[in-house]
Design a protein around this motif. Structure first.
Motif, PDB file in Angstrom:
ATOM      1  N   VAL A  27     -69.718  12.450  39.450  1.00 21.03           N
ATOM      2  CA  VAL A  27     -70.104  11.191  40.107  1.00 21.03           C
ATOM      3  C   VAL A  27     -70.031  10.045  39.098  1.00 21.03           C
ATOM      4  O   VAL A  27     -69.490   8.972  39.390  1.00 21.03           O
ATOM      5  CB  VAL A  27     -71.515  11.291  40.733  1.00 21.03           C
ATOM      6  CG1 VAL A  27     -72.036   9.916  41.124  1.00 21.03           C
ATOM      7  CG2 VAL A  27     -71.496  12.210  41.940  1.00 21.03           C
ATOM      8  N   TRP A  28     -70.540  10.258  37.894  1.00 15.62           N
ATOM      9  CA  TRP A  28     -70.502   9.205  36.875  1.00 15.62           C
ATOM     10  C   TRP A  28     -69.085   8.922  36.393  1.00 15.62           C
ATOM     11  O   TRP A  28     -68.760   7.783  36.042  1.00 15.62           O
ATOM     12  CB  TRP A  28     -71.439   9.534  35.718  1.00 15.62           C
ATOM     13  CG  TRP A  28     -72.842   9.181  36.084  1.00 15.62           C
ATOM     14  CD1 TRP A  28     -73.854  10.036  36.445  1.00 15.62           C
ATOM     15  CD2 TRP A  28     -73.368   7.863  36.203  1.00 15.62           C
ATOM     16  NE1 TRP A  28     -74.971   9.318  36.765  1.00 15.62           N
ATOM     17  CE2 TRP A  28     -74.709   7.983  36.621  1.00 15.62           C
ATOM     18  CE3 TRP A  28     -72.854   6.590  35.986  1.00 15.62           C
ATOM     19  CZ2 TRP A  28     -75.535   6.879  36.838  1.00 15.62           C
ATOM     20  CZ3 TRP A  28     -73.674   5.489  36.198  1.00 15.62           C
ATOM     21  CH2 TRP A  28     -74.992   5.630  36.612  1.00 15.62           C
TER      22      TRP A  28
ATOM     23  N   ARG B 274     -67.826   6.614  39.041  1.00 17.67           N
ATOM     24  CA  ARG B 274     -68.446   5.290  38.889  1.00 17.67           C
ATOM     25  C   ARG B 274     -67.860   4.523  37.708  1.00 17.67           C
ATOM     26  O   ARG B 274     -67.619   3.319  37.804  1.00 17.67           O
ATOM     27  CB  ARG B 274     -69.951   5.430  38.725  1.00 17.67           C
ATOM     28  CG  ARG B 274     -70.649   5.860  39.988  1.00 17.67           C
ATOM     29  CD  ARG B 274     -72.118   6.086  39.753  1.00 17.67           C
ATOM     30  NE  ARG B 274     -72.786   6.489  40.984  1.00 17.67           N
ATOM     31  CZ  ARG B 274     -74.023   6.943  41.029  1.00 17.67           C
ATOM     32  NH1 ARG B 274     -74.733   7.060  39.918  1.00 17.67           N
ATOM     33  NH2 ARG B 274     -74.549   7.290  42.184  1.00 17.67           N
TER      34      ARG B 274
ATOM     35  N   SER C 173     -66.088  10.091  43.204  1.00 20.17           N
ATOM     36  CA  SER C 173     -67.540  10.083  43.432  1.00 20.17           C
ATOM     37  C   SER C 173     -67.897  10.722  44.767  1.00 20.17           C
ATOM     38  O   SER C 173     -68.834  11.518  44.866  1.00 20.17           O
ATOM     39  CB  SER C 173     -68.084   8.656  43.388  1.00 20.17           C
ATOM     40  OG  SER C 173     -68.012   8.135  42.093  1.00 20.17           O
TER      41      SER C 173
END
Length: 159
Positions: free
Chosen positions: A24-25, A28, A94
């Motif tokens: 996810v990071w 992002r 993500s």
């Protein structure tokens, strides 16, 4: 089960949860890089927008004209760049992570090759920032692999 222990039944392992968070990071940070690229080059190319809207780059002669070199370069830095596809890739990465879908291994390795090649060719540039999402994706892959190897029942299924 004793006090202080956690059941692993129907719960993702720590490695799997960590891999999901890292992915996810990575997505992002990829979005952030794309947005930063758009903001930076929007400020640098603002003087060319009117010409682009008016058709200053229509036709081969206009593109090959040395007087339009700055405008052509600005075009490839902003609307013709990889910033929008990079933002879309980050959003997709993500979302896939949040929904528990595994990313193919070639994504991280291909992104790594592209980032390193471009960083070596064009210096100074923002390409080294791409090392951040690449590292996060590779770490996530490593955590996901260790979670799969140590998951309960995995050894019995493979034997």
């Amino acid at each position: 089960m004793s006090i202080g222990t956690i059941s692993t039944v129907n719960r993702p392992s720590d490695g799997s949860a960590r891999a999901r968070s890292l992915t996810v990071w990575a997505g992002r940070s990829t979005v952030a890089i794309g947005v930063a690229h758009l903001v930076y080059f929007s400020l640098k190319t603002g003087s060319h927008w009117g010409g682009w809207a008016g058709g200053a780059l229509h036709g081969r002669a206009a593109i090959d004209d040395p007087a339009n070199a700055a405008s052509v370069g600005g075009f490839w830095s902003l609307p013709g760049s990889f910033a929008v596809p990079l933002i879309l890739l980050g959003l997709l990465v993500s979302r896939m992570a949040r929904t528990g879908q595994e990313l193919p291994g070639y994504l991280a390795w291909t992104l790594a090759a592209w980032v390193l090649l471009c960083a070596a060719v064009l210096e100074p540039s923002g390409f080294p920032l791409g090392i951040v999402p690449v590292a996060l994706l590779l770490l996530a892959r490593r955590h996901r692999g260790s979670a799969t190897r140590t998951a309960p029942g995995t050894a019995a299924a493979s034997g």
